[in-house]
Scaffold this motif. Structure first.
Motif, PDB file in Angstrom:
ATOM      1  N   LYS A   1      -8.258 -11.541  -5.939  1.00 26.41           N
ATOM      2  CA  LYS A   1      -7.005 -11.117  -6.577  1.00 26.41           C
ATOM      3  C   LYS A   1      -6.109 -12.322  -6.885  1.00 26.41           C
ATOM      4  O   LYS A   1      -5.465 -12.364  -7.928  1.00 26.41           O
ATOM      5  N   LEU A   2      -6.078 -13.296  -5.966  1.00 24.51           N
ATOM      6  CA  LEU A   2      -5.233 -14.473  -6.203  1.00 24.51           C
ATOM      7  C   LEU A   2      -5.737 -15.246  -7.430  1.00 24.51           C
ATOM      8  O   LEU A   2      -4.942 -15.612  -8.302  1.00 24.51           O
ATOM      9  N   HIS A   3      -7.044 -15.456  -7.498  1.00 21.26           N
ATOM     10  CA  HIS A   3      -7.597 -16.198  -8.632  1.00 21.26           C
ATOM     11  C   HIS A   3      -7.345 -15.464  -9.948  1.00 21.26           C
ATOM     12  O   HIS A   3      -7.024 -16.086 -10.960  1.00 21.26           O
ATOM     13  N   LEU A   4      -7.472 -14.137  -9.904  1.00 22.09           N
ATOM     14  CA  LEU A   4      -7.243 -13.359 -11.127  1.00 22.09           C
ATOM     15  C   LEU A   4      -5.771 -13.407 -11.531  1.00 22.09           C
ATOM     16  O   LEU A   4      -5.439 -13.460 -12.709  1.00 22.09           O
ATOM     17  N   LYS A   5      -4.909 -13.405 -10.505  1.00 20.09           N
ATOM     18  CA  LYS A   5      -3.469 -13.483 -10.783  1.00 20.09           C
ATOM     19  C   LYS A   5      -3.131 -14.816 -11.450  1.00 20.09           C
ATOM     20  O   LYS A   5      -2.369 -14.856 -12.414  1.00 20.09           O
ATOM     21  N   VAL A   6      -3.729 -15.896 -10.967  1.00 15.64           N
ATOM     22  CA  VAL A   6      -3.476 -17.222 -11.546  1.00 15.64           C
ATOM     23  C   VAL A   6      -3.938 -17.236 -13.009  1.00 15.64           C
ATOM     24  O   VAL A   6      -3.250 -17.776 -13.880  1.00 15.64           O
TER      25      VAL A   6
ATOM     26  N   LYS B   1       2.198 -19.019  -1.546  1.00 11.23           N
ATOM     27  CA  LYS B   1       2.275 -17.876  -0.612  1.00 11.23           C
ATOM     28  C   LYS B   1       0.967 -17.083  -0.627  1.00 11.23           C
ATOM     29  O   LYS B   1       0.433 -16.685   0.411  1.00 11.23           O
ATOM     30  N   GLY B   2       0.456 -16.855  -1.831  1.00 10.17           N
ATOM     31  CA  GLY B   2      -0.808 -16.127  -1.974  1.00 10.17           C
ATOM     32  C   GLY B   2      -1.961 -16.883  -1.337  1.00 10.17           C
ATOM     33  O   GLY B   2      -2.825 -16.283  -0.693  1.00 10.17           O
ATOM     34  N   ARG B   3      -1.954 -18.197  -1.513  1.00 12.85           N
ATOM     35  CA  ARG B   3      -3.033 -19.016  -0.950  1.00 12.85           C
ATOM     36  C   ARG B   3      -3.011 -18.952   0.577  1.00 12.85           C
ATOM     37  O   ARG B   3      -4.052 -18.859   1.222  1.00 12.85           O
ATOM     38  N   LEU B   4      -1.789 -18.984   1.151  1.00 12.92           N
ATOM     39  CA  LEU B   4      -1.692 -18.902   2.613  1.00 12.92           C
ATOM     40  C   LEU B   4      -2.206 -17.555   3.122  1.00 12.92           C
ATOM     41  O   LEU B   4      -2.850 -17.488   4.167  1.00 12.92           O
ATOM     42  N   ALA B   5      -1.927 -16.488   2.340  1.00 14.46           N
ATOM     43  CA  ALA B   5      -2.437 -15.152   2.720  1.00 14.46           C
ATOM     44  C   ALA B   5      -3.963 -15.143   2.687  1.00 14.46           C
ATOM     45  O   ALA B   5      -4.613 -14.553   3.564  1.00 14.46           O
ATOM     46  N   VAL B   6      -4.543 -15.812   1.685  1.00  9.77           N
ATOM     47  CA  VAL B   6      -6.008 -15.893   1.587  1.00  9.77           C
ATOM     48  C   VAL B   6      -6.570 -16.663   2.786  1.00  9.77           C
ATOM     49  O   VAL B   6      -7.562 -16.249   3.393  1.00  9.77           O
TER      50      VAL B   6
ATOM     51  N   ARG C   1     -17.047  -2.971  -9.663  1.00 12.74           N
ATOM     52  CA  ARG C   1     -15.992  -3.949  -9.952  1.00 12.74           C
ATOM     53  C   ARG C   1     -15.934  -4.130 -11.467  1.00 12.74           C
ATOM     54  O   ARG C   1     -16.890  -4.601 -12.077  1.00 12.74           O
ATOM     55  N   ARG C   2     -14.813  -3.703 -12.038  1.00 14.24           N
ATOM     56  CA  ARG C   2     -14.647  -3.842 -13.481  1.00 14.24           C
ATOM     57  C   ARG C   2     -13.409  -4.661 -13.769  1.00 14.24           C
ATOM     58  O   ARG C   2     -12.436  -4.606 -13.003  1.00 14.24           O
ATOM     59  N   LEU C   3     -13.440  -5.368 -14.883  1.00 11.00           N
ATOM     60  CA  LEU C   3     -12.300  -6.213 -15.257  1.00 11.00           C
ATOM     61  C   LEU C   3     -11.029  -5.376 -15.381  1.00 11.00           C
ATOM     62  O   LEU C   3      -9.948  -5.800 -14.987  1.00 11.00           O
ATOM     63  N   SER C   4     -11.187  -4.160 -15.904  1.00 13.40           N
ATOM     64  CA  SER C   4     -10.003  -3.300 -16.123  1.00 13.40           C
ATOM     65  C   SER C   4      -9.329  -2.922 -14.794  1.00 13.40           C
ATOM     66  O   SER C   4      -8.113  -2.712 -14.755  1.00 13.40           O
ATOM     67  N   ASP C   5     -10.115  -2.846 -13.697  1.00 13.51           N
ATOM     68  CA  ASP C   5      -9.530  -2.493 -12.402  1.00 13.51           C
ATOM     69  C   ASP C   5      -8.628  -3.608 -11.858  1.00 13.51           C
ATOM     70  O   ASP C   5      -7.829  -3.390 -10.971  1.00 13.51           O
ATOM     71  N   TYR C   6      -8.850  -4.814 -12.354  1.00 11.86           N
ATOM     72  CA  TYR C   6      -8.091  -5.966 -11.854  1.00 11.86           C
ATOM     73  C   TYR C   6      -7.077  -6.445 -12.900  1.00 11.86           C
ATOM     74  O   TYR C   6      -6.646  -7.584 -12.859  1.00 11.86           O
ATOM     75  N   SER C   7      -6.777  -5.611 -13.881  1.00 13.11           N
ATOM     76  CA  SER C   7      -5.841  -6.025 -14.929  1.00 13.11           C
ATOM     77  C   SER C   7      -4.531  -5.283 -14.781  1.00 13.11           C
ATOM     78  O   SER C   7      -4.511  -4.094 -14.466  1.00 13.11           O
ATOM     79  N   ASN C   8      -3.445  -6.009 -15.034  1.00 16.88           N
ATOM     80  CA  ASN C   8      -2.126  -5.397 -15.009  1.00 16.88           C
ATOM     81  C   ASN C   8      -1.814  -4.897 -16.423  1.00 16.88           C
ATOM     82  O   ASN C   8      -1.695  -5.707 -17.351  1.00 16.88           O
TER      83      ASN C   8
END
Lengths: 351, 126
Positions: free
Chosen positions: A219-224, A274-279, A133-140
């Protein structure tokens, strides 16, 4: 639009978010059904006996920060010093989250005394994901490029403006807020790093479901965090624009910025929901299981401990969890807070 | 890609990690050059001491199965870089065959078992 009107609107928006959060947290213990209290499988008569008091106490503690905020907000409105509203919103947001973490932990601990006997048994096998798990893998990459380019452009624009002012402008006025915003940007990157590094124990049974639930939440937390970073970047760009344009245009630009900000935050709030409901859905599919304790070392410390060989940030102790001072995240967090205090001090002293 | 750790297994955790990664490499699920998670990530996920995972990685490195690059993490090594000699590799096989002979199994049965196990190790149809 006057600053006080803006603050009042922000406060009203936050009240809406708070009310939504209260409803959500009110129902949270029973989300899995009446035989559950959060993630603890309880005996059938739990809510007719001791469970009722545990549930009521959880709800009372959950509402406490909101009640305090309401009282303080009334006091602020009566005093007319609306500038304190922004501080109140930020402080209470933090308090609500920290209070919720401890409140859930405490309530679950109480409920475990009334748990089904087999629910207290840890699983006999767990799986480890061998994917790094790397920060770059979760970055847009597009969001990162946008943040870097807009920040650089804003700073270049401010530098040009400062150099052309021939010393008539204070460097603190021109660069004070942008530097603070940049530091906040770093803070969110640090939070992202912490979220990516957060441990992910997965039981062998329902491994896919558990993995999906944890990944969705991550993913939701990172998106926020990314949304906050983009908003900070837009704030930086708008500050540079407002400072450097003709004073007559400023009110219109500020109003336009706030309208855009409100619209943007509204859209993000809907997307977050919406993301929270998916979680929540993904979490409900994964049955909670007690993970084995391989470490077998319980910290006797109350709040803080120092265990260099332990990779965890929080170590379970006799009196709840203790923060591991030897953990890299703790050290980075402490360095970040020290830097923030130093930055405030420099900005207060500087010309 | 998952590695399973059993709490009721007689082997210590570091050995389970070593054996699990070896199995995945043997089955071809962890191909040459595949990056492995950092020691800190595995230790935190499992909730064990950092030294437990570090010891497992050291053993895999000693066996020539992974390459540890400081700063960029560990990757699965090329299979041709294994420098263990033939007699060293055959020793555990000979010991296992001796056990089977002593258990009274006929050579044809032992051969069948070996072929079956080899298929399981390389294809992973457990």
């Amino acid at each position: 639009m006057s600053p006080y009107l803006m603050l009042t609107l922000v406060f009203i928006f936050c009240v809406g978010v708070r009310v939504r959060g209260c409803f959500r947290r009110w129902r949270q213990p029973l989300l899995r059904g009446p035989e559950w209290f959060f993630n603890v499988q309880v005996k059938p008569d739990f809510y007719n006996g001791a469970g009722r008091a545990t549930l009521q106490r959880y709800r009372a503690i959950m509402l406490l920060p909101v009640a305090v905020e309401a009282l303080l907000a009334v006091a602020i409105f009566f005093s007319g010093r609306l500038i304190y509203l922004s501080l109140l919103i930020i402080a209470i947001s933090g308090v609500i989250h920290i209070n919720h973490l401890f409140n859930v932990e405490r309530a679950e601990r109480k409920a475990r005394n009334f748990a089904e006997p087999e629910a207290g048994q840890p699983v006999s096998a767990m799986v480890l994901s061998l994917t790094p798990r790397r920060l770059s893998d979760y970055s847009n990459p597009w969001a990162e490029r946008f943040i870097v380019l807009v920040s650089l452009a804003a700073f270049a624009w401010l530098l040009r403006y400062y150099l052309h002012s021939n010393g008539t402008l204070s460097s603190r006025v021109v660069f004070g807020l942008p530097v603070l915003l940049l530091y906040n940007q770093m803070g969110f990157l640090f939070v992202k790093y912490g979220i990516v590094a957060w441990r992910m124990p997965i039981p062998q049974a329902q491994a896919e479901e558990h993995l999906r639930a944890r990944e969705e939440a991550r993913k939701l937390h990172l998106k926020v965090c990314d949304w906050c970073r983009i908003l900070i970047t837009l704030e930086l760009a708008s500050f540079a624009t407002v400072l450097t344009i003709a004073p007559a245009l400023r009110p219109k630009v500020i109003t336009g910025y706030w309208v855009m900000l409100f619209a943007g935050v509204g859209v993000l709030a809907v997307r977050h929901e919406k993301g929270r409901l998916a979680v929540v859905k993904a979490n409900l599919r994964a049955r909670p299981m007690k993970m084995p304790d391989f470490f077998h070392v319980e910290s006797s410390a109350r709040l803080l401990c120092y265990q260099p060989a332990t990779p965890m940030l929080l170590i379970k102790g006799a009196h709840g969890y203790a923060l591991n001072l030897a953990n890299r995240l703790t050290q980075l967090g402490a360095a970040y807070l020290a830097g923030l205090i130093a930055l405030f001090a420099i900005l207060r002293m500087g010309h | 890609m998952f590695l399973t750790i059993h709490t009721n297994d007689d082997r210590p955790i570091y050995q389970q990690v070593v054996d699990g990664i070896k199995e995945l490499i043997a089955r071809g699920e962890l191909a040459e050059g595949t990056p492995l998670p950092p020691v800190r990530q595995l230790a935190a996920d499992l909730g064990v001491n950092l030294n437990t995972i570090a010891a497992a990685y050291r053993e895999l490195q000693k066996d020539g199965l992974i390459t540890v690059r400081h700063g960029s993490g560990s990757v699965v090594a090329s299979r041709t870089t294994t420098e263990r000699d033939r007699s060293e590799l055959l020793r555990p096989l000979r010991a296992a065959l001796t056990e089977l002979v002593l258990a009274g199994l006929k050579p044809s049965r032992i051969l069948k078992i070996v072929v079956q196990e080899l298929r399981l190790v390389t294809k992973g149809n457990r």
